[in-house]
Enzyme design. Structure first.
Site, PDB file in Angstrom:
ATOM      1  N   GLU A  37     -15.107 -31.665  29.822  1.00  0.00           N
ATOM      2  CA  GLU A  37     -15.692 -30.513  30.483  1.00  0.00           C
ATOM      3  C   GLU A  37     -15.765 -30.877  31.964  1.00  0.00           C
ATOM      4  O   GLU A  37     -16.310 -31.934  32.294  1.00  0.00           O
ATOM      5  CB  GLU A  37     -17.096 -30.323  29.904  1.00  0.00           C
ATOM      6  CG  GLU A  37     -17.687 -28.996  30.178  1.00  0.00           C
ATOM      7  CD  GLU A  37     -19.114 -28.909  29.649  1.00  0.00           C
ATOM      8  OE1 GLU A  37     -19.451 -29.595  28.658  1.00  0.00           O
ATOM      9  OE2 GLU A  37     -19.876 -28.156  30.264  1.00  0.00           O
ATOM     10  N   ARG A 263     -19.563 -42.901  19.657  1.00  0.00           N
ATOM     11  CA  ARG A 263     -19.425 -42.927  21.103  1.00  0.00           C
ATOM     12  C   ARG A 263     -19.719 -44.323  21.618  1.00  0.00           C
ATOM     13  O   ARG A 263     -20.361 -45.128  20.949  1.00  0.00           O
ATOM     14  CB  ARG A 263     -20.325 -41.889  21.773  1.00  0.00           C
ATOM     15  CG  ARG A 263     -21.808 -42.092  21.521  1.00  0.00           C
ATOM     16  CD  ARG A 263     -22.626 -40.922  22.059  1.00  0.00           C
ATOM     17  NE  ARG A 263     -22.621 -40.862  23.502  1.00  0.00           N
ATOM     18  CZ  ARG A 263     -22.177 -39.817  24.212  1.00  0.00           C
ATOM     19  NH1 ARG A 263     -21.702 -38.760  23.618  1.00  0.00           N
ATOM     20  NH2 ARG A 263     -22.229 -39.834  25.526  1.00  0.00           N
ATOM     21  N   LYS A 273     -23.043 -37.638  31.638  1.00  0.00           N
ATOM     22  CA  LYS A 273     -22.634 -37.051  32.914  1.00  0.00           C
ATOM     23  C   LYS A 273     -23.812 -36.401  33.624  1.00  0.00           C
ATOM     24  O   LYS A 273     -23.922 -36.464  34.846  1.00  0.00           O
ATOM     25  CB  LYS A 273     -21.562 -35.989  32.670  1.00  0.00           C
ATOM     26  CG  LYS A 273     -20.158 -36.550  32.683  1.00  0.00           C
ATOM     27  CD  LYS A 273     -19.135 -35.429  32.615  1.00  0.00           C
ATOM     28  CE  LYS A 273     -19.033 -34.911  31.202  1.00  0.00           C
ATOM     29  NZ  LYS A 273     -18.035 -33.868  31.008  1.00  0.00           N
TER      30      LYS A 273
HETATM   31  P1  ATP Z   1     -21.512 -36.432  28.555  1.00  0.00           P
HETATM   32  O1  ATP Z   1     -22.580 -36.519  27.524  1.00  0.00           O
HETATM   33  O2  ATP Z   1     -21.372 -37.631  29.388  1.00  0.00           O
HETATM   34  O3  ATP Z   1     -21.542 -35.169  29.369  1.00  0.00           O
HETATM   35  P2  ATP Z   1     -19.607 -35.115  26.995  1.00  0.00           P
HETATM   36  O4  ATP Z   1     -19.273 -35.462  25.598  1.00  0.00           O
HETATM   37  O5  ATP Z   1     -20.391 -33.897  27.187  1.00  0.00           O
HETATM   38  O6  ATP Z   1     -20.208 -36.384  27.691  1.00  0.00           O
HETATM   39  P3  ATP Z   1     -17.026 -34.210  27.664  1.00  0.00           P
HETATM   40  O7  ATP Z   1     -16.465 -33.944  28.991  1.00  0.00           O
HETATM   41  O8  ATP Z   1     -17.253 -33.077  26.752  1.00  0.00           O
HETATM   42  O9  ATP Z   1     -18.354 -34.984  27.916  1.00  0.00           O
HETATM   43  O10 ATP Z   1     -16.201 -35.351  26.927  1.00  0.00           O
HETATM   44  C1  ATP Z   1     -14.808 -35.349  26.793  1.00  0.00           C
HETATM   45  C2  ATP Z   1     -14.442 -36.207  25.629  1.00  0.00           C
HETATM   46  O11 ATP Z   1     -14.915 -37.529  25.831  1.00  0.00           O
HETATM   47  C3  ATP Z   1     -15.047 -35.702  24.347  1.00  0.00           C
HETATM   48  O12 ATP Z   1     -14.069 -35.729  23.344  1.00  0.00           O
HETATM   49  C4  ATP Z   1     -16.156 -36.668  24.070  1.00  0.00           C
HETATM   50  O13 ATP Z   1     -16.393 -36.794  22.715  1.00  0.00           O
HETATM   51  C5  ATP Z   1     -15.643 -37.959  24.699  1.00  0.00           C
HETATM   52  N1  ATP Z   1     -16.760 -38.800  25.111  1.00  0.00           N
HETATM   53  C6  ATP Z   1     -17.770 -38.481  25.933  1.00  0.00           C
HETATM   54  N2  ATP Z   1     -18.653 -39.489  26.032  1.00  0.00           N
HETATM   55  C7  ATP Z   1     -18.178 -40.481  25.268  1.00  0.00           C
HETATM   56  C8  ATP Z   1     -18.634 -41.813  24.947  1.00  0.00           C
HETATM   57  N3  ATP Z   1     -19.763 -42.303  25.452  1.00  0.00           N
HETATM   58  N4  ATP Z   1     -17.880 -42.548  24.111  1.00  0.00           N
HETATM   59  C9  ATP Z   1     -16.731 -42.063  23.597  1.00  0.00           C
HETATM   60  N5  ATP Z   1     -16.256 -40.841  23.861  1.00  0.00           N
HETATM   61  C10 ATP Z   1     -16.961 -40.052  24.676  1.00  0.00           C
HETATM   62 MG    MG Z   2     -19.268 -32.182  25.944  1.00  0.00          MG
END
Ligand code: ATP
Ligand code: MG
Length: 566
Positions: A37, A263, A273
């Site tokens: 995102e 994760r 983020k």
């Molecule tokens: P955040 O909580 O940091 O905003 P998010 O999951 O909302 O992370 P996205 O931009 O939606 O952020 O993530 C893109 C991809 O990265 C998704 O497939 C998500 O599952 C993966 N991802 C995000 N954080 C992690 C993590 N800590 N470990 C492994 N994969 C991750």
């Molecule tokens: Mg997300």
């Protein structure tokens, strides 16, 4: 991929794919995607997901899409899109074709929503957000049906069309999937699939004032792109029934399989983020690429290499069990990489002037040393020995502790790659601080042991005249707590408490450092091992007047040794 790189470790996802291929599922193809995102910069957790998705595509000769999941226009920004592309490329991966955007599919998603309404599987709900919350029930109690649930298809179509035209205020109406308000899985209690947002979108401008929700968008985007294995983190396990439900109702080209993995959590930092953005917005750090940040851009600026991050990702593996990885593992990976690739150099971080009185004034001697002790192909570097040199303050003690091997009064020490010197006199300022040492040298000790005595200590040094000024930035953990997030959980009301655990000493700037002459042409991004000090990488702040180095990582895990880690 270079020949020295080993085959990636196997994991449960690879087993699933192997099985699918042997059953000729998806015609044996592997298509993955990385779906960020664009609401912040990527962090080390995303790196794990990138290495997994792109790595699988590479290994199985498939493809991996980069898809921006851009359904939240108010939080998203082009700056983030650009940084994400740069980070993925920097890590060494290539996405198939052009980057994709969920917003490319807005028209298709809208048409599918109409299909759902027509099939009696979606309705426009006019409950207020508060009422909707009340109707949703809880983990213990089932929800209640919305009074709008049984509106006619015609009425739903009409209301949805008017939502799209902008006739209603934000929050006044939503489109919901019609599933089951009594489901034990709250995600299945008639989840919202469209909401009204009267904001401009970075890709579609003002074309839309209704935006599809993530869960609805994600599965359909996967299906449109022909994703075979849709990998996501464990918190989406409870969303899988919704992922499958949406695709089961619709006539989509394919029905991808969602697979969840744990994760990455890293200790002494945060991987959210939203919280990283807070650190940036509130100036707790100097930006998204502050070398203390666990962002990919921060790690890059700090001096991490793409190979070290890919190696890290491989070492931590892919499982179904959440855990916390020690920061030491990440540091180990960059140390291993730089040990082989970084040329050696001498840099005195906290200089103390030393005058060698036995050395004739104006006399200079050109000395040299290999750039790498084990890699002759890197060649040699030259530096000059002169009467006035600098050594590091920490390499002199007037009252040395037992077994001290550096310089002290009336004792000798070897200057690395140079002569043995002896300290004869200590000069102090009015406050009693040591400001200079008067020494003598043994002219018969260049590349030779001194006659009749042993000199154990070796310290680094630079010529005062033939050295270049540098600023050296030393970094420590960003947080003092191993788990800043869970430590903050003891506070109920707001979630800014993780800030209480920021390490006030995470950055130390040493602005008077001196580096050997051979570093004069250093460019931003060049990495070195400063002998006896650690691995350092030139910061983009480096100019022709002043070198700026970031300490990437120390030589050894002194932090663990100091008894800090468990
Ligand atoms: P955040 O909580 O940091 O905003 P998010 O999951 O909302 O992370 P996205 O931009 O939606 O952020 O993530 C893109 C991809 O990265 C998704 O497939 C998500 O599952 C993966 N991802 C995000 N954080 C992690 C993590 N800590 N470990 C492994 N994969 C991750
Ligand atoms: Mg997300």
């Amino acid at each position: 991929m270079s020949e020295t790189e080993t085959k990636p470790s196997s994991n449960f996802i690879r087993h699933i794919i192997d099985e699918d291929i042997s059953n000729n599922k998806n015609e044996g193809k592997v298509v993955t995607r990385f779906p960020p995102e664009p609401n912040g910069y990527l962090h080390i957790g995303h790196a794990k997901s990138i290495c997994l998705n792109f790595g699988l595509a590479q290994d199985y000769k498939g493809i991996c899409n980069l898809r921006f999941d851009d359904t939240n226009p108010e939080k998203e920004d082009m700056e983030y899109i650009d940084s994400i592309k740069a980070d993925v490329s920097w890590l060494g991966f290539e996405w198939a074709d052009e980057p994709k955007y969920a917003s490319n599919y807005f028209a298709q998603l809208h048409q599918y929503a109409i299909d759902l309404i027509k099939a009696g599987k979606a309705y426009v709900c006019s409950l207020s957000p508060d009422e909707a919350r009340e109707y949703r029930g809880s983990l213990k109690e089932p929800g209640k049906n919305s009074p709008y649930r049984d509106q006619s298809v015609e009425e739903n179509l009409d209301l949805f069309e008017r939502m799209k035209k902008g006739e209603f205020d934000e929050g006044a109406k939503v489109l919901r999937a019609r599933i089951d308000m009594a489901s034990p899985n709250i995600n299945m209690r008639d989840p919202i699939i469209y909401r009204i947002r009267k904001v401009e979108h970075h890709q579609t401008g003002n074309e839309w004032c209704i935006y599809p929700m993530y869960d609805y968008t994600h599965c359909i985007s996967d299906a449109i792109e022909g994703i075979t294995h849709s990998l996501c983190t464990l918190e989406f396990e409870d969303h899988r029934p919704l992922y499958d439900w949406v695709l089961d109702q619709l006539d989509t080209p394919t029905h991808p399989q969602q697979i969840e993995f744990a994760r990455l959590n890293l200790n002494y930092t945060i991987t959210s983020k939203r919280k990283l953005k807070q650190l940036v917005d509130e100036n707790h750090v100097l930006g998204w690429d502050d070398p203390r940040m666990p962002t990919i851009s921060g790690l890059r600026r700090r001096g991490y290499t793409p190979a070290s991050i890919r190696d890290f990702s491989d070492r931590i593996g892919v499982t179904k069990v959440d855990g916390v990885v020690d920061m030491g593992t990440l540091e180990f990976c960059i140390r291993e990489d730089l040990e082989h690739s970084a040329p050696r150099a001498m840099c005195v971080i906290n200089p103390l002037k030393v005058t060698i009185e036995s050395w004739a004034d104006g006399h200079e001697e050109e000395l040299s040393a290999p750039r790498h002790p084990k890699d002759e192909s890197m060649g040699r570097r030259n530096f000059k020995m002169t009467r006035v040199i600098y050594i590091d303050r920490s390499d002199f003690e007037e009252v040395p502790p037992p077994k001290y091997k550096r310089l002290t009064v009336d004792k000798e020490v070897r200057l690395r790659n140079s002569y043995v010197i002896k300290c004869n006199e200590v000069i102090k300022d009015e406050q009693g601080e040591v400001i200079e040492l008067k020494c003598s040298h043994d002219a018969d000790t260049l590349g030779k042991k001194p006659e009749g005595r042993k000199v154990k200590g070796v310290i680094h040094w630079v010529s005062a005249e033939h050295s270049v000024p540098a600023e050296v930035r030393l970094y420590d953990r960003l947080f003092t707590e191993e788990s800043p997030d869970s430590a903050a959980k003891n506070h109920e009301d707001d979630d800014s408490h993780f800030l209480d655990f920021l390490n006030p000493d995470s950055l130390t700037v040493m602005s008077n450092a001196r580096a050997e002459m051979s570093l004069a042409d250093t460019q931003s991004g060049d990495s070195f091992q400063f002998e006896r000090e650690g691995y350092f990488t030139a910061d983009p702040d480096t100019t022709s007047e002043k070198l700026v180095f970031n300490r990437t990582v120390s030589l050894r895990d002194s932090w663990a040794k100091a008894g800090n880690s468990k």
